[in-house]
Design an enzyme around this catalytic site. Structure first.
Site, mmCIF file in Angstrom:
data_model
loop_
_atom_site.group_PDB
_atom_site.id
_atom_site.type_symbol
_atom_site.label_atom_id
_atom_site.label_comp_id
_atom_site.label_asym_id
_atom_site.label_seq_id
_atom_site.Cartn_x
_atom_site.Cartn_y
_atom_site.Cartn_z
ATOM 1 N N GLU A 149 0.415 12.907 28.234
ATOM 2 C CA GLU A 149 1.319 11.741 28.228
ATOM 3 C C GLU A 149 2.784 12.127 28.357
ATOM 4 O OE1 GLU A 149 -1.961 9.416 25.439
ATOM 5 O OE2 GLU A 149 0.171 9.141 24.971
ATOM 6 N N GLU A 189 -10.697 9.739 28.805
ATOM 7 C CA GLU A 189 -10.679 8.944 27.568
ATOM 8 C C GLU A 189 -11.162 7.518 27.833
ATOM 9 O OE1 GLU A 189 -6.609 11.317 26.084
ATOM 10 O OE2 GLU A 189 -6.940 9.228 25.474
ATOM 11 N N ASP A 221 -12.598 3.983 27.913
ATOM 12 C CA ASP A 221 -13.171 2.866 27.188
ATOM 13 C C ASP A 221 -12.760 1.606 27.928
ATOM 14 O OD1 ASP A 221 -11.000 3.446 24.270
ATOM 15 O OD2 ASP A 221 -10.493 2.736 26.282
HETATM 16 O O1 G3I Z 1 -5.557 13.032 8.978
HETATM 17 C C1 G3I Z 1 -4.612 12.137 8.438
HETATM 18 C C2 G3I Z 1 -5.019 11.838 6.996
HETATM 19 O O2 G3I Z 1 -4.869 13.031 6.226
HETATM 20 C C3 G3I Z 1 -4.096 10.759 6.458
HETATM 21 O O3 G3I Z 1 -4.530 10.415 5.134
HETATM 22 C C4 G3I Z 1 -4.230 9.510 7.364
HETATM 23 C C5 G3I Z 1 -3.343 8.388 6.891
HETATM 24 O O4 G3I Z 1 -2.084 8.460 7.452
HETATM 25 O O5 G3I Z 1 -3.805 9.872 8.721
HETATM 26 C C6 G3I Z 1 -4.683 10.831 9.250
HETATM 27 O O6 G3I Z 1 -4.214 11.142 10.516
HETATM 28 C C7 G3I Z 1 -4.508 10.109 11.479
HETATM 29 C C8 G3I Z 1 -5.396 10.761 12.579
HETATM 30 O O7 G3I Z 1 -5.584 9.803 13.653
HETATM 31 C C9 G3I Z 1 -6.754 11.155 12.041
HETATM 32 O O8 G3I Z 1 -7.439 10.027 11.623
HETATM 33 C C10 G3I Z 1 -3.180 9.698 12.101
HETATM 34 O O9 G3I Z 1 -2.455 8.980 11.086
HETATM 35 C C11 G3I Z 1 -3.447 8.750 13.276
HETATM 36 O O10 G3I Z 1 -2.223 8.492 13.966
HETATM 37 C C12 G3I Z 1 -4.371 9.472 14.292
HETATM 38 O O11 G3I Z 1 -4.629 8.523 15.310
HETATM 39 C C13 G3I Z 1 -5.127 9.145 16.513
HETATM 40 C C14 G3I Z 1 -4.065 8.954 17.629
HETATM 41 O O12 G3I Z 1 -4.610 9.441 18.880
HETATM 42 C C15 G3I Z 1 -2.798 9.736 17.357
HETATM 43 O O13 G3I Z 1 -3.080 11.121 17.369
HETATM 44 C C16 G3I Z 1 -6.407 8.395 16.902
HETATM 45 O O14 G3I Z 1 -7.421 8.659 15.915
HETATM 46 C C17 G3I Z 1 -6.895 8.873 18.276
HETATM 47 O O15 G3I Z 1 -7.999 8.082 18.708
HETATM 48 C C18 G3I Z 1 -5.748 8.703 19.292
HETATM 49 O O16 G3I Z 1 -6.186 9.228 20.533
HETATM 50 C C19 G3I Z 1 -5.252 9.134 21.607
HETATM 51 C C20 G3I Z 1 -5.346 10.420 22.440
HETATM 52 O O17 G3I Z 1 -5.131 11.537 21.645
HETATM 53 C C21 G3I Z 1 -4.359 10.369 23.590
HETATM 54 N N1 G3I Z 1 -4.515 9.149 24.370
HETATM 55 C C22 G3I Z 1 -4.584 7.875 23.652
HETATM 56 C C23 G3I Z 1 -5.627 7.964 22.524
HETATM 57 C C24 G3I Z 1 -5.738 6.629 21.779
HETATM 58 O O18 G3I Z 1 -4.544 6.281 21.170
#
Ligand code: G3I
Length: 361
Positions: free
Chosen positions: A171, A276, A278
């Site tokens: 991105e 990715e 969906d």
């Molecule tokens: O692991 C921490 C946990 O320790 C904490 O308690 C919790 C509460 O804040 O957060 C957890 O981290 C979260 C992580 O997912 C694991 O669940 C992050 O806040 C959250 O922002 C993260 O979201 C991910 C997001 O990317 C950002 O990295 C989504 O699961 C994931 O599906 C999403 O995937 C992205 C691709 O990487 C790139 N393209 C778009 C796609 C969808 O948004």
């Protein structure tokens, strides 16, 4: 009402209370009347998407792999490639400057190897999911470059020979096809992209290296900007092997948009990964939305169209199609609410599954 339509209605309403045996009656009669025809292959438990003519993957959540046996079983049965939904991002792997944490990522890679699955690494450099120590990193250009190179080299070397490919950059572009002003660009200049590929290739010359982004199917300028940039990288002999198109798309985006994205990207001659996928059935985010049988059929048609278009690009460029998550229950879009994947919340095959089979027929 055609028995398969009953099945669709049941699959749609499955998690909303349609009588199970009704669908079973539909299935059994269907099977007894005429052996499984191509349009009902999805009913055949012997069929699996890991036998598609190209890799079929999913972005997986390591906690679910550890705690949900059905989740693990579905991975083993249906997928031939795995991507870490979060376990290989900078924040997860490199939580402090002198600290790396490979625990969850190694669990995923070892599981994949033990079950004959390919691993696609996501993602080495992105400006999201960054640990605080990087956001607050104080240093001049050489210090940033050293930190940047050390992260890429350490991670790629750790997984060398076990991870087949990487989203080196994720991105980096905006909707007009220009390089965004990310934290990496601010401190390393636009060449941070070239450097990332050079460092990753040096660390594992066998790994296939991708530039990954979203919106290729949403508009010309973003797609054309990415393709032009990739061609310029190739002209400079930067070791880039492929383009990842996320394809977080919607049931009604339209065949011409998907066709342009897939064909124009394939025309570069590089590897093409739909990384990715969906297909949203509630893209407007209607609260309390429940998909109609008609909408679920439209989604199945969209899966069919995208898999058909992808299956038509040169075999040598097919790095595969990966869905983002496994089932509607673990989808990152679940809370919208949305139901974007080929498996419902009960790990059951949806008409989208049949759409995929029809697409590669
Ligand atoms: O692991 C921490 C946990 O320790 C904490 O308690 C919790 C509460 O804040 O957060 C957890 O981290 C979260 C992580 O997912 C694991 O669940 C992050 O806040 C959250 O922002 C993260 O979201 C991910 C997001 O990317 C950002 O990295 C989504 O699961 C994931 O599906 C999403 O995937 C992205 C691709 O990487 C790139 N393209 C778009 C796609 C969808 O948004």
């Amino acid at each position: 009402m055609n028995k398969f339509k009953i099945l669709i209605a049941c699959l749609v309403l499955g998690s909303f209370g349609c009588a199970k045996e009704e669908s079973e009656n539909a299935i059994t009669t269907q099977e007894s009347e005429s052996a499984t025809t191509s349009s009902t292959l999805a009913l055949d438990e012997g069929v699996t998407l890991k036998n598609l003519p190209f890799k079929f993957g999913a972005a997986v959540n390591v906690n679910h792999m550890k705690s949900r046996p059905e989740y693990r079983d579905l991975i083993i049965k249906e997928y031939s490639s795995l991507t870490a939904e979060n376990a290989m991002k900078i924040g997860a792997l490199h939580p402090a400057q002198d600290t790396y944490n490979f625990t969850d990522a190694d669990y995923l890679v070892n599981f994949a190897i033990a079950n004959g699955k390919r691993v696609h690494g996501h993602t080495l450099i992105w400006d999201s999911s960054l640990p605080a120590w990087i956001k607050n990193f104080q240093g001049d250009y050489p210090a940033w470059k050293k930190m940047f190179e050390l992260h890429i080299t350490t991670v790629v070397k750790h997984f060398k020979g076990r991870v087949a490919s990487w989203d080196v950059i994720n991105e980096a572009f905006d909707d007009s096809g220009n390089i965004q002003n990310t934290i990496w660009r601010q401190h390393l200049g636009p060449n941070y992209i070239d450097m990332a590929f050079i460092f990753a290739h040096r660390a594992d010359p066998a790994a296939k290296l991708f530039i990954n982004d979203y919106g290729h199917e949403n508009g010309n300028s973003r797609r054309e900007g990415i393709i032009a940039y990739v061609k310029a990288l190739r002209a400079k002999k930067v070791p880039i092997d492929g383009i990842g198109m996320q394809f977080h798309t919607r049931y009604n985006r339209g065949t011409s948009s998907w066709t342009k994205a897939i064909n124009e990207t394939a025309a570069t001659g590089l590897l093409v990964h739909i990384s990715e996928l969906d297909i949203a059935v509630n893209p407007e985010g209607v609260k309390g939305y429940v998909p109609t049988a008609e909408r679920i059929t439209q989604q199945a048609e969209a899966y069919k169209t995208i898999f058909k278009l992808y299956n038509a690009i040169p075999k040598a460029q097919q790095w595969g199609i990966t869905t983002w998550n496994l089932t509607d229950n673990d989808s990152h879009l679940k809370s919208r609410p949305d139901y974007p994947l080929p498996f419902d919340a009960n790990y059951q095959r949806k008409p989208a599954y049949q759409g995929i089979l029809d697409g590669v027929k």
